[in-house]
Design a protein around this motif. Structure first.
Motif, PDB file in Angstrom:
ATOM      1  N   LEU A  75     -11.805   5.704   5.324  1.00  0.00           N
ATOM      2  CA  LEU A  75     -12.089   4.785   4.034  1.00  0.00           C
ATOM      3  C   LEU A  75     -13.247   5.965   3.735  1.00  0.00           C
ATOM      4  N   ALA A  76     -13.926   6.294   4.356  1.00  0.00           N
ATOM      5  CA  ALA A  76     -14.998   7.020   3.819  1.00  0.00           C
ATOM      6  C   ALA A  76     -14.431   8.878   2.871  1.00  0.00           C
ATOM      7  N   THR A  77     -12.728   8.603   2.774  1.00  0.00           N
ATOM      8  CA  THR A  77     -12.390   9.734   3.049  1.00  0.00           C
ATOM      9  C   THR A  77     -11.548   9.578   1.055  1.00  0.00           C
ATOM     10  N   LEU A  78     -11.036   7.911   1.411  1.00  0.00           N
ATOM     11  CA  LEU A  78     -10.170   7.557   0.202  1.00  0.00           C
ATOM     12  C   LEU A  78     -10.809   7.319  -1.089  1.00  0.00           C
ATOM     13  N   PRO A  79     -10.236   7.740  -2.076  1.00  0.00           N
ATOM     14  CA  PRO A  79     -10.253   7.588  -2.903  1.00  0.00           C
ATOM     15  C   PRO A  79     -10.345   6.336  -3.793  1.00  0.00           C
ATOM     16  N   GLN A  80     -11.156   6.078  -4.654  1.00  0.00           N
ATOM     17  CA  GLN A  80     -11.002   4.296  -4.838  1.00  0.00           C
ATOM     18  C   GLN A  80      -9.801   3.862  -5.198  1.00  0.00           C
ATOM     19  N   ALA A  81      -9.396   3.482  -4.023  1.00  0.00           N
ATOM     20  CA  ALA A  81      -7.947   2.962  -4.064  1.00  0.00           C
ATOM     21  C   ALA A  81      -7.550   0.836  -4.860  1.00  0.00           C
ATOM     22  N   PRO A  82      -6.444   0.747  -5.456  1.00  0.00           N
ATOM     23  CA  PRO A  82      -6.620  -0.489  -5.168  1.00  0.00           C
ATOM     24  C   PRO A  82      -5.897  -1.140  -3.575  1.00  0.00           C
ATOM     25  N   PHE A  83      -6.816  -2.332  -3.284  1.00  0.00           N
ATOM     26  CA  PHE A  83      -6.035  -3.233  -2.214  1.00  0.00           C
ATOM     27  C   PHE A  83      -5.317  -3.338  -2.358  1.00  0.00           C
ATOM     28  N   ARG A  84      -3.594  -4.129  -1.226  1.00  0.00           N
ATOM     29  CA  ARG A  84      -3.548  -4.594  -1.562  1.00  0.00           C
ATOM     30  C   ARG A  84      -3.334  -6.481   0.039  1.00  0.00           C
ATOM     31  N   THR A  85      -4.589  -6.856  -1.803  1.00  0.00           N
ATOM     32  CA  THR A  85      -4.916  -8.708  -0.670  1.00  0.00           C
ATOM     33  C   THR A  85      -3.844  -8.995  -0.277  1.00  0.00           C
ATOM     34  N   GLU A  86      -1.865  -9.087  -0.118  1.00  0.00           N
ATOM     35  CA  GLU A  86      -1.899  -9.909   0.409  1.00  0.00           C
ATOM     36  C   GLU A  86      -1.214  -9.881   1.911  1.00  0.00           C
ATOM     37  N   LEU A  87      -1.315  -8.286   2.174  1.00  0.00           N
ATOM     38  CA  LEU A  87      -1.531  -8.273   3.527  1.00  0.00           C
ATOM     39  C   LEU A  87      -1.655  -8.337   4.205  1.00  0.00           C
ATOM     40  N   VAL A  88      -1.636  -9.128   5.592  1.00  0.00           N
ATOM     41  CA  VAL A  88      -2.382  -9.078   6.467  1.00  0.00           C
ATOM     42  C   VAL A  88      -2.415  -8.553   8.201  1.00  0.00           C
ATOM     43  N   VAL A  89      -3.551  -8.046   8.320  1.00  0.00           N
ATOM     44  CA  VAL A  89      -3.728  -6.281   8.684  1.00  0.00           C
ATOM     45  C   VAL A  89      -4.038  -7.585  10.031  1.00  0.00           C
ATOM     46  N   GLU A  90      -3.095  -6.450  11.477  1.00  0.00           N
ATOM     47  CA  GLU A  90      -3.484  -7.047  12.672  1.00  0.00           C
ATOM     48  C   GLU A  90      -3.524  -5.996  13.467  1.00  0.00           C
ATOM     49  N   GLU A  91      -5.366  -6.221  14.498  1.00  0.00           N
ATOM     50  CA  GLU A  91      -5.742  -5.410  14.578  1.00  0.00           C
ATOM     51  C   GLU A  91      -4.908  -5.621  16.351  1.00  0.00           C
ATOM     52  N   LEU A  92      -3.822  -4.409  16.957  1.00  0.00           N
ATOM     53  CA  LEU A  92      -3.730  -4.729  18.209  1.00  0.00           C
ATOM     54  C   LEU A  92      -4.562  -3.281  19.126  1.00  0.00           C
ATOM     55  N   PRO A  93      -4.925  -4.131  20.471  1.00  0.00           N
ATOM     56  CA  PRO A  93      -6.775  -3.649  22.038  1.00  0.00           C
ATOM     57  C   PRO A  93      -5.718  -2.291  21.929  1.00  0.00           C
ATOM     58  N   GLY A  94      -5.939  -1.512  21.627  1.00  0.00           N
ATOM     59  CA  GLY A  94      -5.684  -0.307  21.880  1.00  0.00           C
ATOM     60  C   GLY A  94      -4.639   0.307  22.308  1.00  0.00           C
ATOM     61  N   GLN A  95      -3.928   0.371  20.534  1.00  0.00           N
ATOM     62  CA  GLN A  95      -2.706   0.628  19.414  1.00  0.00           C
ATOM     63  C   GLN A  95      -3.789   0.935  18.083  1.00  0.00           C
ATOM     64  N   GLY A  96      -3.830   0.360  17.875  1.00  0.00           N
ATOM     65  CA  GLY A  96      -4.166   0.756  16.414  1.00  0.00           C
ATOM     66  C   GLY A  96      -4.205  -0.800  15.660  1.00  0.00           C
ATOM     67  N   LEU A  97      -3.759  -0.598  14.181  1.00  0.00           N
ATOM     68  CA  LEU A  97      -3.344  -1.434  13.021  1.00  0.00           C
ATOM     69  C   LEU A  97      -2.219  -1.463  12.721  1.00  0.00           C
ATOM     70  N   GLN A  98      -1.898  -2.868  12.289  1.00  0.00           N
ATOM     71  CA  GLN A  98      -0.313  -2.866  12.119  1.00  0.00           C
ATOM     72  C   GLN A  98       0.174  -4.226  10.319  1.00  0.00           C
ATOM     73  N   ALA A  99       0.952  -3.802  10.011  1.00  0.00           N
ATOM     74  CA  ALA A  99       0.711  -4.912   8.652  1.00  0.00           C
ATOM     75  C   ALA A  99       2.187  -4.364   8.092  1.00  0.00           C
ATOM     76  N   VAL A 100       3.187  -5.442   7.648  1.00  0.00           N
ATOM     77  CA  VAL A 100       3.965  -5.712   7.262  1.00  0.00           C
ATOM     78  C   VAL A 100       4.050  -5.385   5.753  1.00  0.00           C
ATOM     79  N   VAL A 101       4.592  -4.800   5.179  1.00  0.00           N
ATOM     80  CA  VAL A 101       4.804  -4.518   3.754  1.00  0.00           C
ATOM     81  C   VAL A 101       6.180  -4.728   3.280  1.00  0.00           C
ATOM     82  N   ASP A 102       5.939  -5.450   1.952  1.00  0.00           N
ATOM     83  CA  ASP A 102       7.126  -5.830   1.393  1.00  0.00           C
ATOM     84  C   ASP A 102       7.463  -4.843   0.103  1.00  0.00           C
TER      85      ASP A 102
END
Length: 70
Positions: free
Chosen positions: A43-70
């Protein structure tokens, strides 16, 4: 060391190349939703980018993050 924790006192992510259209807001939204040190370094490396507020981000313990993008 490879992670930079000794040399820099924390993790750092380096940008490499360009992302396909629409990926940056998804990436920014996903890493901003998480307090993991790697997410915060990315996140600290990314330029200021708009967020996709409609995304539901799920944390999968030991695996990472997941989100479904339309």
């Amino acid at each position: 060391d490879k992670t930079g924790t000794v040399t820099f006192g924390g993790l750092r992510a380096l940008a490499h190349g360009e992302l396909p259209d629409g990926v940056l807001p998804v990436l920014a939204t996903m890493v901003a939703s998480n307090n993991h040190p790697v997410s915060q370094a990315v996140l600290a490396t990314l330029p200021q980018a708009p967020f996709r507020t409609e995304l539901v981000v799920e944390e999968l313990p030991g695996q990472g993050l997941q989100a479904v993008v339309d």
